[in-house]
Design a protein around this motif. Structure first.
Motif, PDB file in Angstrom:
ATOM      1  N   LEU A  23      23.914 -39.226  -6.821  1.00  0.00           N
ATOM      2  CA  LEU A  23      23.636 -37.943  -7.472  1.00  0.00           C
ATOM      3  C   LEU A  23      22.984 -36.950  -6.507  1.00  0.00           C
ATOM      4  O   LEU A  23      23.268 -35.743  -6.561  1.00  0.00           O
ATOM      5  N   ALA A  24      22.129 -37.424  -5.637  1.00  0.00           N
ATOM      6  CA  ALA A  24      21.488 -36.547  -4.656  1.00  0.00           C
ATOM      7  C   ALA A  24      22.522 -35.968  -3.695  1.00  0.00           C
ATOM      8  O   ALA A  24      22.498 -34.767  -3.382  1.00  0.00           O
ATOM      9  N   ILE A  25      23.423 -36.787  -3.223  1.00  0.00           N
ATOM     10  CA  ILE A  25      24.467 -36.318  -2.306  1.00  0.00           C
ATOM     11  C   ILE A  25      25.382 -35.312  -3.014  1.00  0.00           C
ATOM     12  O   ILE A  25      25.729 -34.273  -2.455  1.00  0.00           O
ATOM     13  N   LEU A  26      25.751 -35.605  -4.241  1.00  0.00           N
ATOM     14  CA  LEU A  26      26.601 -34.682  -4.996  1.00  0.00           C
ATOM     15  C   LEU A  26      25.910 -33.343  -5.244  1.00  0.00           C
ATOM     16  O   LEU A  26      26.526 -32.284  -5.154  1.00  0.00           O
ATOM     17  N   SER A  27      24.623 -33.375  -5.550  1.00  0.00           N
ATOM     18  CA  SER A  27      23.906 -32.120  -5.785  1.00  0.00           C
ATOM     19  C   SER A  27      23.812 -31.291  -4.507  1.00  0.00           C
ATOM     20  O   SER A  27      23.922 -30.062  -4.554  1.00  0.00           O
ATOM     21  N   LEU A  28      23.617 -31.937  -3.356  1.00  0.00           N
ATOM     22  CA  LEU A  28      23.604 -31.202  -2.089  1.00  0.00           C
ATOM     23  C   LEU A  28      24.958 -30.570  -1.809  1.00  0.00           C
ATOM     24  O   LEU A  28      25.044 -29.416  -1.387  1.00  0.00           O
ATOM     25  N   LEU A  29      26.021 -31.304  -2.032  1.00  0.00           N
ATOM     26  CA  LEU A  29      27.358 -30.764  -1.812  1.00  0.00           C
ATOM     27  C   LEU A  29      27.652 -29.598  -2.742  1.00  0.00           C
ATOM     28  O   LEU A  29      28.220 -28.583  -2.325  1.00  0.00           O
ATOM     29  N   LEU A  30      27.278 -29.708  -3.992  1.00  0.00           N
ATOM     30  CA  LEU A  30      27.497 -28.615  -4.937  1.00  0.00           C
ATOM     31  C   LEU A  30      26.688 -27.380  -4.559  1.00  0.00           C
ATOM     32  O   LEU A  30      27.145 -26.248  -4.732  1.00  0.00           O
ATOM     33  N   THR A  31      25.486 -27.577  -4.065  1.00  0.00           N
ATOM     34  CA  THR A  31      24.659 -26.448  -3.633  1.00  0.00           C
ATOM     35  C   THR A  31      25.308 -25.713  -2.475  1.00  0.00           C
ATOM     36  O   THR A  31      25.358 -24.482  -2.457  1.00  0.00           O
ATOM     37  N   VAL A  32      25.808 -26.449  -1.502  1.00  0.00           N
ATOM     38  CA  VAL A  32      26.465 -25.835  -0.346  1.00  0.00           C
ATOM     39  C   VAL A  32      27.715 -25.083  -0.783  1.00  0.00           C
ATOM     40  O   VAL A  32      27.954 -23.948  -0.361  1.00  0.00           O
ATOM     41  N   VAL A  33      28.501 -25.675  -1.640  1.00  0.00           N
ATOM     42  CA  VAL A  33      29.727 -25.027  -2.108  1.00  0.00           C
ATOM     43  C   VAL A  33      29.407 -23.785  -2.930  1.00  0.00           C
ATOM     44  O   VAL A  33      30.036 -22.737  -2.763  1.00  0.00           O
ATOM     45  N   ALA A  34      28.426 -23.867  -3.797  1.00  0.00           N
ATOM     46  CA  ALA A  34      28.081 -22.731  -4.657  1.00  0.00           C
ATOM     47  C   ALA A  34      27.560 -21.550  -3.844  1.00  0.00           C
ATOM     48  O   ALA A  34      27.887 -20.395  -4.139  1.00  0.00           O
ATOM     49  N   THR A  35      26.761 -21.782  -2.830  1.00  0.00           N
ATOM     50  CA  THR A  35      26.217 -20.681  -2.031  1.00  0.00           C
ATOM     51  C   THR A  35      27.258 -20.085  -1.102  1.00  0.00           C
ATOM     52  O   THR A  35      27.137 -18.931  -0.711  1.00  0.00           O
TER      53      THR A  35
END
Length: 120
Positions: A23-35
């Motif tokens: 979940l931590a890795i997925l949240s980091l990836l989503l943050t990068v994609v969203a920004t």
């Protein structure tokens, strides 16, 4: 007794630690994609434009000092008042009008020939 081919009941599925790491890795990836999809803010664009103008003025001043000849510069930015273009002299001084960006004014210091940011 259980056979060797059957999984042990305690080892079936994912552990809490594995789930949290995933979940931590997925949240980091989503943050990068969203920004990366968001456009830069207008204030950030103004700061970037002013930094580019400051660097260009410094480069033109350096050319005037190195060549020993006055250098004229007409930046691609709006002037606050009607006036002449910038002129950089071989002794490191300069003259020129103020530049007006969206929320910022760039003023030329006559002795140091540096553009300085001031708010409107």
């Amino acid at each position: 007794m259980t056979s060797l081919s059957e999984p042990h009941p305690a080892r079936a599925g994912l552990t809490l630690l594995e789930t949290m790491v995933t979940l931590a890795i997925l949240s980091l990836l989503l943050t990068v994609v969203a920004t990366s999809f968001r456009a830069p803010s207008p204030a950030l664009q103004v700061r970037a434009e002013s930094a580019q103008l400051i660097r260009a003025a410094a480069a033109k001043r350096l050319v005037a000092i190195r060549t020993g000849t006055a250098q004229d510069w007409s930046p691609d930015a709006p002037f606050c008042e009607e006036g002449q273009n910038f002129r950089f002299f071989p002794d490191g001084t300069a003259v020129g009008p103020d530049l007006c960006l969206a929320s910022m004014r760039l003023s030329l210091h006559p002795l140091t020939a540096q553009l300085q940011e001031t708010t409107r």
